[in-house]
Design an enzyme around this catalytic site. Structure first.
Site, PDB file in Angstrom:
ATOM      1  N   GLN A  14      -6.547  -3.917   2.512  1.00  0.00           N
ATOM      2  CA  GLN A  14      -6.327  -5.136   3.291  1.00  0.00           C
ATOM      3  C   GLN A  14      -6.984  -5.066   4.662  1.00  0.00           C
ATOM      4  O   GLN A  14      -7.711  -5.980   5.067  1.00  0.00           O
ATOM      5  CB  GLN A  14      -4.823  -5.368   3.485  1.00  0.00           C
ATOM      6  CG  GLN A  14      -4.072  -5.691   2.209  1.00  0.00           C
ATOM      7  CD  GLN A  14      -2.614  -5.991   2.504  1.00  0.00           C
ATOM      8  OE1 GLN A  14      -2.256  -7.117   2.805  1.00  0.00           O
ATOM      9  NE2 GLN A  14      -1.759  -4.982   2.421  1.00  0.00           N
ATOM     10  N   TYR A  63      -1.319   5.815   1.858  1.00  0.00           N
ATOM     11  CA  TYR A  63      -0.409   5.597   0.730  1.00  0.00           C
ATOM     12  C   TYR A  63       0.634   4.602   1.229  1.00  0.00           C
ATOM     13  O   TYR A  63       1.461   4.933   2.080  1.00  0.00           O
ATOM     14  CB  TYR A  63       0.243   6.911   0.318  1.00  0.00           C
ATOM     15  CG  TYR A  63       1.090   6.809  -0.940  1.00  0.00           C
ATOM     16  CD1 TYR A  63       0.575   7.188  -2.172  1.00  0.00           C
ATOM     17  CD2 TYR A  63       2.404   6.350  -0.884  1.00  0.00           C
ATOM     18  CE1 TYR A  63       1.348   7.098  -3.333  1.00  0.00           C
ATOM     19  CE2 TYR A  63       3.176   6.257  -2.032  1.00  0.00           C
ATOM     20  CZ  TYR A  63       2.644   6.635  -3.250  1.00  0.00           C
ATOM     21  OH  TYR A  63       3.411   6.542  -4.393  1.00  0.00           O
ATOM     22  N   TYR A 101      -3.811   3.919  11.749  1.00  0.00           N
ATOM     23  CA  TYR A 101      -2.749   2.918  11.689  1.00  0.00           C
ATOM     24  C   TYR A 101      -1.447   3.539  11.197  1.00  0.00           C
ATOM     25  O   TYR A 101      -1.420   4.241  10.178  1.00  0.00           O
ATOM     26  CB  TYR A 101      -3.159   1.745  10.783  1.00  0.00           C
ATOM     27  CG  TYR A 101      -4.431   1.097  11.262  1.00  0.00           C
ATOM     28  CD1 TYR A 101      -4.425   0.218  12.343  1.00  0.00           C
ATOM     29  CD2 TYR A 101      -5.657   1.394  10.677  1.00  0.00           C
ATOM     30  CE1 TYR A 101      -5.586  -0.358  12.816  1.00  0.00           C
ATOM     31  CE2 TYR A 101      -6.831   0.836  11.139  1.00  0.00           C
ATOM     32  CZ  TYR A 101      -6.797  -0.043  12.210  1.00  0.00           C
ATOM     33  OH  TYR A 101      -7.957  -0.594  12.682  1.00  0.00           O
ATOM     34  N   TYR A 127       8.081   7.140   3.117  1.00  0.00           N
ATOM     35  CA  TYR A 127       6.874   6.529   3.661  1.00  0.00           C
ATOM     36  C   TYR A 127       6.851   6.645   5.181  1.00  0.00           C
ATOM     37  O   TYR A 127       5.868   7.106   5.778  1.00  0.00           O
ATOM     38  CB  TYR A 127       6.786   5.063   3.242  1.00  0.00           C
ATOM     39  CG  TYR A 127       5.711   4.285   3.948  1.00  0.00           C
ATOM     40  CD1 TYR A 127       4.362   4.522   3.672  1.00  0.00           C
ATOM     41  CD2 TYR A 127       6.030   3.322   4.908  1.00  0.00           C
ATOM     42  CE1 TYR A 127       3.362   3.808   4.332  1.00  0.00           C
ATOM     43  CE2 TYR A 127       5.038   2.614   5.566  1.00  0.00           C
ATOM     44  CZ  TYR A 127       3.708   2.856   5.285  1.00  0.00           C
ATOM     45  OH  TYR A 127       2.727   2.166   5.940  1.00  0.00           O
TER      46      TYR A 127
END
Length: 301
Positions: A14, A63, A101, A127
């Protein structure tokens, strides 16, 4: 004079897709996807950076399957922590700037107001823990770096909440959507445009320490705030109008997921604005622009 090389990883994702376009004109852009640079292969990272010798590395690969990470911890940490660490180490050897990021999920969501960069981290899922480990690995490498924490990323490519809503909205008359988790939906193009602005700000810098002085963590999200329910309703209003399905607000406890999400994902953008002069668009305005592009049609990675 040799044109500086800007390396972008995750070029089909994205943010990477948008970066490959917004970075044009700032240098020789080399945009690599997983087929040309798999970040799971740490030796391949070292070899690629050694060959390209980039002046700027923009790591848009990660991921990002939040729920799947709960059962794939090793893979999540490999891609979100170990690989960024190697990028940072190799980048430091080259005196390159690394842009990376991260996520709002490094926080536990218990704060009442918007999170600041120095607030205590306390990830509640694998995560978030893997992304926090990546932040720390980059800082420990002691090279020039900018870590941008963002949230609720969506775009016209890949799997994201907005595209899921558009698909389900075309199939159902009613949807139940979580209304007690608050954040800032952020268009991938907003992230890429802001990143390009930051990189451009240093192109003419004569001070060799320009990026070292600005290294650190910054929050980068859209302005304003919304719940997932608000985002779903806005998506339908903009894209479907009168044919929109009914959106029923529910609590997070009524929609259990493998990974726990923070109730508060609001991030303050004030540090980014103060340092680089960047003010972000309101999330609703950005959503309208996103859905106007190519009719908001989803594209796969």
């Amino acid at each position: 004079m040799t044109e500086r090389t800007i390396l972008i990883t995750g070029a089909n994702g994205q943010v990477g897709y948008e970066l490959a376009r917004t970075m044009q004109g700032l240098g020789r852009v080399v945009a690599l996807d997983r087929s040309t640079l798999d970040l799971a292969n740490l030796d391949a990272i070292r070899m690629t950076l050694g060959e390209l010798k980039p002046a700027v590395i923009v790591n848009a690969a990660a991921y990002t399957a939040v729920d799947e990470a709960e059962s794939h911890k090793d893979t999540a940490f490999l891609l979100n922590a170990e690989a960024p660490g190697v990028l940072a180490q190799e980048g430091a050897k080259l005196n390159a700037l690394l842009i990376h990021y991260s996520t709002d999920y490094v926080f536990d969501g218990s704060k009442e107001g918007a999170y600041l960069e120095h607030d205590e981290t306390n990830p509640q899922n694998v995560y978030g823990a893997s992304k926090l480990a990546g932040e720390r690995a980059i800082v420990e490498a002691r090279g020039a770096h900018l870590i941008f924490r963002t949230s609720w990323v969506y775009g016209i490519r890949g799997k994201n909440f907005v595209q899921t809503m558009l698909r389900l909205g075309a199939e159902r008359d009613e949807l139940r959507v979580v209304a007690d988790q608050i954040g800032a939906p952020t268009w991938s193009n907003t992230i890429a445009t802001s990143t390009a602005h930051v990189v451009a700000s240093g192109l003419d810098a004569s001070d060799a320490d320009y990026w070292n002085e600005r290294s650190g963590i910054y929050h980068l999200t859209a302005a304003g705030e919304a719940s997932w329910c608000d985002l779903a309703r806005a998506t339908f209003e903009i894209a479907m109008g009168a044919s929109s399905p009914r959106v029923v607000p529910i609590e997070a406890k009524d929609y259990p997921t493998p990974a726990r999400r923070p109730a508060n994902s609001r991030l303050s953008n004030e540090a980014l604005a103060a340092r680089f002069g960047i003010r972000q668009p309101h999330w609703r305005a950005a959503l309208e622009l996103c859905l106007a592009r190519d009719g908001g049609v989803a594209r796969s990675n």
